[in-house]
Design a protein around this motif. Structure first.
Motif, PDB file in Angstrom:
ATOM      1  N   PHE A   1     -38.886  48.676  -1.198  1.00 51.64           N
ATOM      2  CA  PHE A   1     -37.753  49.187  -0.988  1.00 51.64           C
ATOM      3  C   PHE A   1     -36.305  48.177  -0.561  1.00 51.64           C
ATOM      4  CE2 PHE A   1     -41.080  52.106  -0.285  1.00 51.64           C
ATOM      5  CZ  PHE A   1     -40.894  53.235  -1.042  1.00 51.64           C
ATOM      6  N   ALA A   2     -36.406  47.065   0.159  1.00 48.78           N
ATOM      7  CA  ALA A   2     -35.266  46.396  -0.001  1.00 48.78           C
ATOM      8  C   ALA A   2     -35.540  45.686  -1.696  1.00 48.78           C
ATOM      9  CB  ALA A   2     -35.695  45.074   0.704  1.00 48.78           C
ATOM     10  N   VAL A   3     -36.109  45.617  -2.541  1.00 44.58           N
ATOM     11  CA  VAL A   3     -35.486  45.261  -3.905  1.00 44.58           C
ATOM     12  C   VAL A   3     -34.467  46.748  -4.287  1.00 44.58           C
ATOM     13  CG1 VAL A   3     -35.911  44.616  -5.822  1.00 44.58           C
ATOM     14  CG2 VAL A   3     -37.762  43.337  -3.925  1.00 44.58           C
ATOM     15  N   LEU A   4     -35.424  47.562  -4.260  1.00 42.72           N
ATOM     16  CA  LEU A   4     -35.015  49.015  -4.603  1.00 42.72           C
ATOM     17  C   LEU A   4     -33.604  49.185  -4.083  1.00 42.72           C
ATOM     18  CD1 LEU A   4     -37.851  51.147  -5.028  1.00 42.72           C
ATOM     19  CD2 LEU A   4     -36.518  50.046  -6.615  1.00 42.72           C
ATOM     20  N   GLU A   5     -33.188  48.670  -3.275  1.00 44.69           N
ATOM     21  CA  GLU A   5     -31.506  49.267  -2.716  1.00 44.69           C
ATOM     22  C   GLU A   5     -30.819  47.924  -3.030  1.00 44.69           C
ATOM     23  OE1 GLU A   5     -31.739  47.626   1.122  1.00 44.69           O
ATOM     24  OE2 GLU A   5     -33.567  49.811   2.527  1.00 44.69           O
ATOM     25  N   VAL A   6     -31.431  46.647  -3.784  1.00 47.15           N
ATOM     26  CA  VAL A   6     -30.411  45.725  -4.617  1.00 47.15           C
ATOM     27  C   VAL A   6     -30.398  45.859  -5.610  1.00 47.15           C
ATOM     28  CG1 VAL A   6     -30.536  43.884  -4.041  1.00 47.15           C
ATOM     29  CG2 VAL A   6     -31.298  44.261  -2.110  1.00 47.15           C
ATOM     30  N   SER A   7     -31.241  46.567  -6.650  1.00 47.49           N
ATOM     31  CA  SER A   7     -31.008  47.047  -7.656  1.00 47.49           C
ATOM     32  C   SER A   7     -32.345  48.181  -7.412  1.00 47.49           C
ATOM     33  CB  SER A   7     -31.792  46.179  -8.969  1.00 47.49           C
ATOM     34  OG  SER A   7     -31.071  45.776  -9.732  1.00 47.49           O
ATOM     35  N   ASP A   8     -31.099  49.227  -8.263  1.00 43.29           N
ATOM     36  CA  ASP A   8     -31.939  50.363  -8.361  1.00 43.29           C
ATOM     37  C   ASP A   8     -32.971  50.631  -9.459  1.00 43.29           C
ATOM     38  OD1 ASP A   8     -33.043  52.870  -8.429  1.00 43.29           O
ATOM     39  OD2 ASP A   8     -31.539  54.318  -7.590  1.00 43.29           O
TER      40      ASP A   8
ATOM     41  N   ALA B   1     -43.880  51.507   8.348  1.00 41.59           N
ATOM     42  CA  ALA B   1     -42.821  50.976   7.325  1.00 41.59           C
ATOM     43  C   ALA B   1     -42.274  51.527   6.940  1.00 41.59           C
ATOM     44  CB  ALA B   1     -43.819  49.659   6.712  1.00 41.59           C
ATOM     45  N   GLY B   2     -42.095  52.558   6.551  1.00 39.02           N
ATOM     46  CA  GLY B   2     -41.906  53.820   6.016  1.00 39.02           C
ATOM     47  C   GLY B   2     -40.507  54.676   6.929  1.00 39.02           C
ATOM     48  N   ALA B   3     -40.770  54.914   8.713  1.00 40.80           N
ATOM     49  CA  ALA B   3     -39.829  55.208   9.729  1.00 40.80           C
ATOM     50  C   ALA B   3     -39.221  54.074   9.860  1.00 40.80           C
ATOM     51  CB  ALA B   3     -41.033  55.162  10.780  1.00 40.80           C
ATOM     52  N   LEU B   4     -39.193  52.383   9.376  1.00 38.18           N
ATOM     53  CA  LEU B   4     -38.380  51.668   9.284  1.00 38.18           C
ATOM     54  C   LEU B   4     -37.415  51.927   8.392  1.00 38.18           C
ATOM     55  CD1 LEU B   4     -40.179  48.796  11.094  1.00 38.18           C
ATOM     56  CD2 LEU B   4     -38.629  49.722  12.502  1.00 38.18           C
ATOM     57  N   VAL B   5     -37.812  52.050   7.158  1.00 41.46           N
ATOM     58  CA  VAL B   5     -36.836  51.958   6.201  1.00 41.46           C
ATOM     59  C   VAL B   5     -35.993  52.723   6.205  1.00 41.46           C
ATOM     60  CG1 VAL B   5     -36.725  52.487   3.586  1.00 41.46           C
ATOM     61  CG2 VAL B   5     -38.654  50.362   4.638  1.00 41.46           C
ATOM     62  N   VAL B   6     -36.396  54.135   7.178  1.00 44.51           N
ATOM     63  CA  VAL B   6     -35.034  55.631   6.664  1.00 44.51           C
ATOM     64  C   VAL B   6     -34.835  55.120   7.494  1.00 44.51           C
ATOM     65  CG1 VAL B   6     -35.227  57.666   6.399  1.00 44.51           C
ATOM     66  CG2 VAL B   6     -37.046  56.802   5.211  1.00 44.51           C
ATOM     67  N   GLY B   7     -35.128  54.974   9.162  1.00 45.55           N
ATOM     68  CA  GLY B   7     -34.551  54.562  10.311  1.00 45.55           C
ATOM     69  C   GLY B   7     -33.363  53.410  10.140  1.00 45.55           C
ATOM     70  N   VAL B   8     -34.326  51.951  10.012  1.00 44.56           N
ATOM     71  CA  VAL B   8     -32.858  50.863  10.428  1.00 44.56           C
ATOM     72  C   VAL B   8     -32.810  50.750   8.975  1.00 44.56           C
ATOM     73  CG1 VAL B   8     -33.322  51.155  13.271  1.00 44.56           C
ATOM     74  CG2 VAL B   8     -35.195  49.790  11.464  1.00 44.56           C
TER      75      VAL B   8
ATOM     76  N   ALA C   1     -41.733  58.569  -6.846  1.00 45.83           N
ATOM     77  CA  ALA C   1     -41.787  58.753  -5.872  1.00 45.83           C
ATOM     78  C   ALA C   1     -40.382  59.037  -5.733  1.00 45.83           C
ATOM     79  CB  ALA C   1     -42.868  58.195  -4.477  1.00 45.83           C
ATOM     80  N   LYS C   2     -39.619  58.321  -5.130  1.00 51.80           N
ATOM     81  CA  LYS C   2     -38.632  58.090  -4.669  1.00 51.80           C
ATOM     82  C   LYS C   2     -37.296  58.527  -5.822  1.00 51.80           C
ATOM     83  CE  LYS C   2     -34.322  55.295  -3.828  1.00 51.80           C
ATOM     84  NZ  LYS C   2     -33.627  53.745  -3.356  1.00 51.80           N
ATOM     85  N   SER C   3     -37.734  58.564  -7.491  1.00 53.53           N
ATOM     86  CA  SER C   3     -37.314  59.663  -8.228  1.00 53.53           C
ATOM     87  C   SER C   3     -37.709  61.391  -7.932  1.00 53.53           C
ATOM     88  CB  SER C   3     -36.923  58.736  -9.205  1.00 53.53           C
ATOM     89  OG  SER C   3     -38.427  59.317 -10.415  1.00 53.53           O
ATOM     90  N   SER C   4     -38.565  61.759  -7.177  1.00 53.53           N
ATOM     91  CA  SER C   4     -39.392  63.012  -7.453  1.00 53.53           C
ATOM     92  C   SER C   4     -38.711  63.253  -5.490  1.00 53.53           C
ATOM     93  CB  SER C   4     -40.637  63.095  -8.066  1.00 53.53           C
ATOM     94  OG  SER C   4     -41.808  62.583  -7.134  1.00 53.53           O
ATOM     95  N   GLU C   5     -40.075  64.861  -5.354  1.00 50.20           N
ATOM     96  CA  GLU C   5     -39.927  65.627  -4.774  1.00 50.20           C
ATOM     97  C   GLU C   5     -40.758  65.062  -3.387  1.00 50.20           C
ATOM     98  OE1 GLU C   5     -41.656  68.350  -7.856  1.00 50.20           O
ATOM     99  OE2 GLU C   5     -40.458  66.791  -7.807  1.00 50.20           O
ATOM    100  N   ILE C   6     -41.742  63.653  -4.537  1.00 51.93           N
ATOM    101  CA  ILE C   6     -42.781  63.282  -3.185  1.00 51.93           C
ATOM    102  C   ILE C   6     -41.600  62.628  -2.527  1.00 51.93           C
ATOM    103  CG2 ILE C   6     -44.753  61.108  -3.454  1.00 51.93           C
ATOM    104  CD1 ILE C   6     -45.049  61.693  -6.583  1.00 51.93           C
ATOM    105  N   GLY C   7     -40.921  61.284  -2.401  1.00 46.71           N
ATOM    106  CA  GLY C   7     -39.910  60.808  -1.556  1.00 46.71           C
ATOM    107  C   GLY C   7     -40.478  59.540  -1.820  1.00 46.71           C
ATOM    108  N   VAL C   8     -39.705  58.752  -0.464  1.00 46.81           N
ATOM    109  CA  VAL C   8     -40.492  57.913  -0.253  1.00 46.81           C
ATOM    110  C   VAL C   8     -41.069  57.386   1.435  1.00 46.81           C
ATOM    111  CG1 VAL C   8     -39.131  55.777   1.765  1.00 46.81           C
ATOM    112  CG2 VAL C   8     -37.997  56.628  -0.265  1.00 46.81           C
ATOM    113  N   HIS C   9     -40.552  59.294   1.752  1.00 44.07           N
ATOM    114  CA  HIS C   9     -42.075  59.387   2.880  1.00 44.07           C
ATOM    115  C   HIS C   9     -43.363  59.382   2.516  1.00 44.07           C
ATOM    116  CE1 HIS C   9     -43.176  60.571   7.166  1.00 44.07           C
ATOM    117  NE2 HIS C   9     -43.513  62.013   6.566  1.00 44.07           N
TER     118      HIS C   9
END
Length: 417
Positions: free
Chosen positions: A37-44, A161-168, A248-256
């Motif tokens: 998810f760090a990579v996806l933040e830099v380049s989607d 990890a998912g909670a940290l990515v979403v939170g901080v 997951a990120k592009s659908s209703e599944i989501g990161v969580h």
């Protein structure tokens, strides 16, 4: 710590190993999830994820054989400690870039490549260390405990990890990973094992590699499974690990939702590990490859639906299946490969099994963009199941049984370092 299920934990050295692995696994799994998810933040882009993941796996594959020789020559605990320290500093450097907002894909790829070199030394050494710390008669319990630890981490760490990515943000999870590498190396310090036997001056690295290769090519069950996993790992790394998070990120599944899917798979792993603390696995490769066929169901489900409850169920069942294979494979290797060349043979196993992973990571991004993420995930799942079942055409795979254990071996661990 009474009873056969917990017998390996009676050994003080195994307890230190167990603590080291607990710390290492929690941080490493969190860091792996966060890195994507760090990579996806830099380049989607799914292709960017594939590039960074391949930057780890390519040098890991390239240096695996050397890593196996080093572990057999210089002692497995030493090699594990050196590789963990190296990986710890690279993870902390990645975290600093991500947290500062200055990270670029090439920087993440370069640092991940250094981590891959460290993993090339670490993995054969880890694989060869466990049978030194447990009596041969308790190998299944030791591997099941190790699996339980790994799988329990897979339940907790992705959700954290998912909670940290979403939170901080992803950087904090990667920073924790760096710290746990260093702590894991320190926890191995109390383990004292005999030094590897002295070698003749003429015993070069090349000679060691030839000895391991000779055993590998003469052992039919070994090269058949490794050949199969050369393809299977490419399919799972490309279809599940690379396209899965992007879908997951592009659908209703989501990161969580993706984190929950990983945790559900880990729950299947945990339940299976608990079962095999007491239930003997008499035909390790037969049941192992059937378990691999079951593992394909999670990719098939991900490729056909976005219903979260279906995906969680398929992940749980798939996790149970792949854990059966993992336990069966470790028992086959530890009981049927000579102890003094175990890390080398593991390195050939890992080389053959991992060599196509970068192809899967790099190819599935563009293929998913061209033909659809779900379509490619489904195709990978079907192919995975078919290949798993085809390995059972080999009699050596179907009929392999557990090695007999003498009364002395049932209570004594291997002295080989």
């Amino acid at each position: 710590m009474r009873g056969p299920a917990l017998a390996p934990l009676r050994d003080r050295r195994f307890r230190w190993y167990f603590a080291s692995r607990a710390v290492d696994l929690l941080g490493d799994i969190m860091g792996g999830v966060a890195l994507v998810f760090a990579v996806l933040e830099v380049s989607d882009s799914p292709s960017a994820v594939g590039i960074v993941l391949a930057a780890h796996s390519i040098p890991m594959v390239a240096f695996l054989l050397v890593g196996g020789v080093l572990a057999d020559r210089f002692g497995r605990t030493l090699i594990i400690q050196l590789s963990n320290v190296t990986a710890g500093f690279t993870a902390l450097a990645i975290a600093a870039l991500v947290l500062s907002g200055t990270a670029e894909i090439w920087q993440l790829a370069a640092l991940t490549a250094v981590n891959g070199v460290a993993a090339a030394a670490n993995q054969p050494a880890l694989a060869g260390l466990l049978p030194q710390l447990a009596p041969k008669g308790a190998l299944q319990q030791a591997n099941a405990l190790n699996g339980l630890l790994r799988n329990g981490s897979l339940v907790v760490a992705p959700a954290a990890a998912g909670a940290l990515v979403v939170g901080v943000g992803a950087g904090w999870a990667i920073a924790i990973n760096g710290a746990t590498y260093l702590l894991s190396a320190a926890l191995l310090l109390p383990i004292k094992l005999p030094a590897p036997p002295p070698r003749d001056d003429g015993d070069s690295i090349i000679k060691d590699l030839r000895t391991g290769w000779g055993f590998f090519r003469r052992t039919t069950w070994l090269w058949i499974i490794v050949l199969a996993f050369g393809v299977l790992n490419a399919l799972s790394s490309g279809g599940f690990s690379t396209l899965g998070p992007a879908h997951a990120k592009s659908s209703e599944i989501g990161v969580h939702g993706w984190a929950l899917i990983l945790s559900a798979g880990a729950a299947g792993l945990v339940v299976t590990s608990i079962i095999f603390l007491r239930v003997p696995l008499h035909r390790p490769l037969l049941w192992g490859m059937l378990g691999c066929a079951v593992y394909s169901l999670q990719m098939i489900a991900l490729g056909t639906t976005t219903e979260l409850w279906v995906l969680l169920l398929a992940a749980f069942v798939g996790g149970a299946g792949i854990e059966i294979f993992g336990l069966g494979w470790e028992l086959a290797m530890q009981e049927h490969v000579p102890p003094d060349m175990l890390s080398r043979v593991y390195s050939y196993d890992m080389l053959g099994s991992f060599i196509a992973i970068p192809i899967g990571q790099l190819a599935f991004g563009p293929l998913g963009a061209a033909f659809g993420l779900q379509n490619m995930i489904l195709a990978a799942g079907i192919a995975y199941g078919v290949i798993s079942l085809l390995t059972l055409a080999s009699r050596s795979v179907r009929t392999m049984s557990r090695a007999p254990v003498s009364p002395t071996e049932s209570t004594t661990s291997s002295p080989v370092s």
